[in-house]
Scaffold this active site. Structure first.
Site, mmCIF file in Angstrom:
data_model
loop_
_atom_site.group_PDB
_atom_site.id
_atom_site.type_symbol
_atom_site.label_atom_id
_atom_site.label_comp_id
_atom_site.label_asym_id
_atom_site.label_seq_id
_atom_site.Cartn_x
_atom_site.Cartn_y
_atom_site.Cartn_z
ATOM 1 N N ARG A 37 9.786 5.176 -9.322
ATOM 2 C CA ARG A 37 8.358 4.892 -9.476
ATOM 3 C C ARG A 37 8.013 3.509 -8.924
ATOM 4 O O ARG A 37 6.967 3.334 -8.290
ATOM 5 C CB ARG A 37 7.958 4.973 -10.958
ATOM 6 C CG ARG A 37 7.727 6.384 -11.451
ATOM 7 C CD ARG A 37 7.202 6.375 -12.869
ATOM 8 N NE ARG A 37 6.734 7.690 -13.267
ATOM 9 C CZ ARG A 37 6.218 7.966 -14.460
ATOM 10 N NH1 ARG A 37 6.110 7.009 -15.371
ATOM 11 N NH2 ARG A 37 5.810 9.194 -14.756
ATOM 12 N N LYS A 196 7.395 21.036 -24.524
ATOM 13 C CA LYS A 196 6.173 21.463 -25.203
ATOM 14 C C LYS A 196 5.433 22.589 -24.492
ATOM 15 O O LYS A 196 4.909 22.419 -23.396
ATOM 16 C CB LYS A 196 5.235 20.269 -25.387
ATOM 17 C CG LYS A 196 5.774 19.225 -26.356
ATOM 18 C CD LYS A 196 4.760 18.109 -26.571
ATOM 19 C CE LYS A 196 5.278 17.074 -27.549
ATOM 20 N NZ LYS A 196 4.291 15.989 -27.773
ATOM 21 N N GLY A 344 9.314 12.707 -15.494
ATOM 22 C CA GLY A 344 10.315 11.652 -15.693
ATOM 23 C C GLY A 344 11.702 12.153 -16.019
ATOM 24 O O GLY A 344 12.697 11.683 -15.458
ATOM 25 N N GLY A 367 2.666 14.148 -16.917
ATOM 26 C CA GLY A 367 1.459 14.784 -17.423
ATOM 27 C C GLY A 367 0.385 14.906 -16.357
ATOM 28 O O GLY A 367 -0.331 15.905 -16.293
#
Length: 390
Positions: A37, A196, A344, A367
């Site tokens: 990143r 999730k 990530g 996200g």
């Protein structure tokens, strides 16, 4: 769709440039575990420098909640940037301090501000807070794609105050992710892992309409297998009946594991075993996809022309549960397909296996990538469309 302006030398020549960068990286014992990143921001920083501009870097790390948390300070990131850029980087502990502003406002050096989330105005998208930040610059660049789904002051409000541009890597994110959903090459295969279901259901819903196959592993697969009546032992699963009512989860394009790796505990000495999905004992954890699943997934992937991957396929923190993710990464990187990976945990796992540079494109978003691919509007990108004209 309204075009997002992209930074150029002309736009930033000789100017003080506020850059919202993405330095939110994992650090262990003071050592940066994965710097992808950070490096993704460098091309835009270097463009500003070549144009005779003066970068002022705004970044965050973690979720300090509007309070100073020393372990989340950006101080040590500045030294890391100096090594990469081979230029001095001045760390500004408080960009809202008037004496600091007077001292560094016209500095020709690169400035790095303290973690912007140490101030509550950031996450509140406070207008006055953004105007105080804006005093440091004459132009704005957004290079923090991973945070574009947040309506924060340095992502949204600041871009509405100054002439604003997408950074060079941000433009690549938009172009590559946009191509995935607008004009995918066929066969198009999605690989989803992680945890999730609530977070990934919008993406699954879109992929089952647009992809030819959706391969699912990790804790996400455990939840879906449990919903289909299989025991997942002591593994953590979601039990939200509303989520399971989604028609997308019944699609024949969703491919779930046939077998799994089980362990007694998620600790280094735990002995891994292979079982079919209908043979998982009650007193174990599911930690990875099994060998039959690896073969099945590989057969589908080898025929693909485009592959998108988000989320590891096992509990990769444990050595015994890395094989599924690493074998699938090997198959994908040997493919002739256009390959894109993001998230990530996915990046960390594939980087650990030294295969990250073999992907066609690596998205810095987690996200943000999920929401972009699911068709949602991202505040950080929307703000660039209505930027102030020069």
């Amino acid at each position: 769709m309204q075009r997002i302006p992209v930074v150029s030398k002309k736009a930033v020549a000789g100017k003080r440039v506020l850059m919202r960068v993405d330095f939110d990286v994992a650090i262990e014992g003071g050592i940066i575990r994965e710097d992808y990143r950070i490096r993704a921001n460098m091309s835009s920083i270097e463009l500003v420098l070549v144009a005779g501009g003066y970068p002022r870097l705004i970044a965050h790390m973690g979720r300090p909640g509007g309070a100073r948390v020393d372990v989340l300070s950006m101080a040590h990131i500045g030294a890391y940037c100096e090594k990469i850029l081979k230029r001095k980087v001045i760390f500004v502990r408080d960009p809202f301090n008037e004496s600091a502003r007077r001292r560094y406002q016209d500095s020709h050096e690169i400035l790095l501000f303290e973690n912007i989330r140490f101030w509550q105005g950031e996450e509140k998208n406070d207008r006055d807070f953004a105007y105080m930040l804006a005093e440091w610059g004459e132009a704005y660049i957004n290079e923090a794609f991973a945070n574009c789904h947040r309506a924060h002051a340095s992502m949204d409000m600041l871009a509405r105050i100054l002439p604003a541009y997408a950074g060079l890597h941000l433009e690549k994110e938009i172009r590559n992710l946009g191509a995935v959903m607008k004009s995918p090459k066929r066969p198009f295969v999605a690989v989803l892992g992680g945890a999730k279901l609530e977070t990934k259901l919008p993406l699954i819903t879109r992929f089952v309409r647009r992809a030819d196959a959706v391969l699912i592993g990790g804790a996400l697969a455990n939840t879906l297998l449990s919903a289909r009546g299989f025991s997942m032992g002591k593994s953590t699963i979601e039990r939200d009946a509303v989520l399971f009512s989604s028609p997308a989860l019944k699609s024949k394009r969703i491919i779930l594991p046939q077998d799994v790796i089980i362990v007694d505990t998620f600790e280094r000495g735990s002995w891994p075993r292979v079982v079919a999905i209908d043979k998982v004992p009650q007193d174990v954890y599911v930690g990875d996809i099994g060998p039959k699943t690896i073969v099945h997934f590989s057969e589908i992937l080898q025929k693909a022309a485009m592959i998108v991957w988000n989320g590891p396929l096992g509990y990769t923190e444990l050595v015994q549960c890395r094989e599924g993710t690493e074998k699938i990464a090997e198959v994908i990187t040997k493919s002739a397909a256009f390959t894109l990976i993001g998230g990530g945990d996915s990046i960390a796992a594939v980087s650990r296996a030294k295969m990250l540079n073999k992907f066609s494109f690596v998205s810095t978003g987690g996200g943000a990538m999920l929401e972009f691919l699911a068709g949602k509007r991202l505040p950080g990108l929307e703000a660039l469309k209505v930027t102030k004209k020069q």
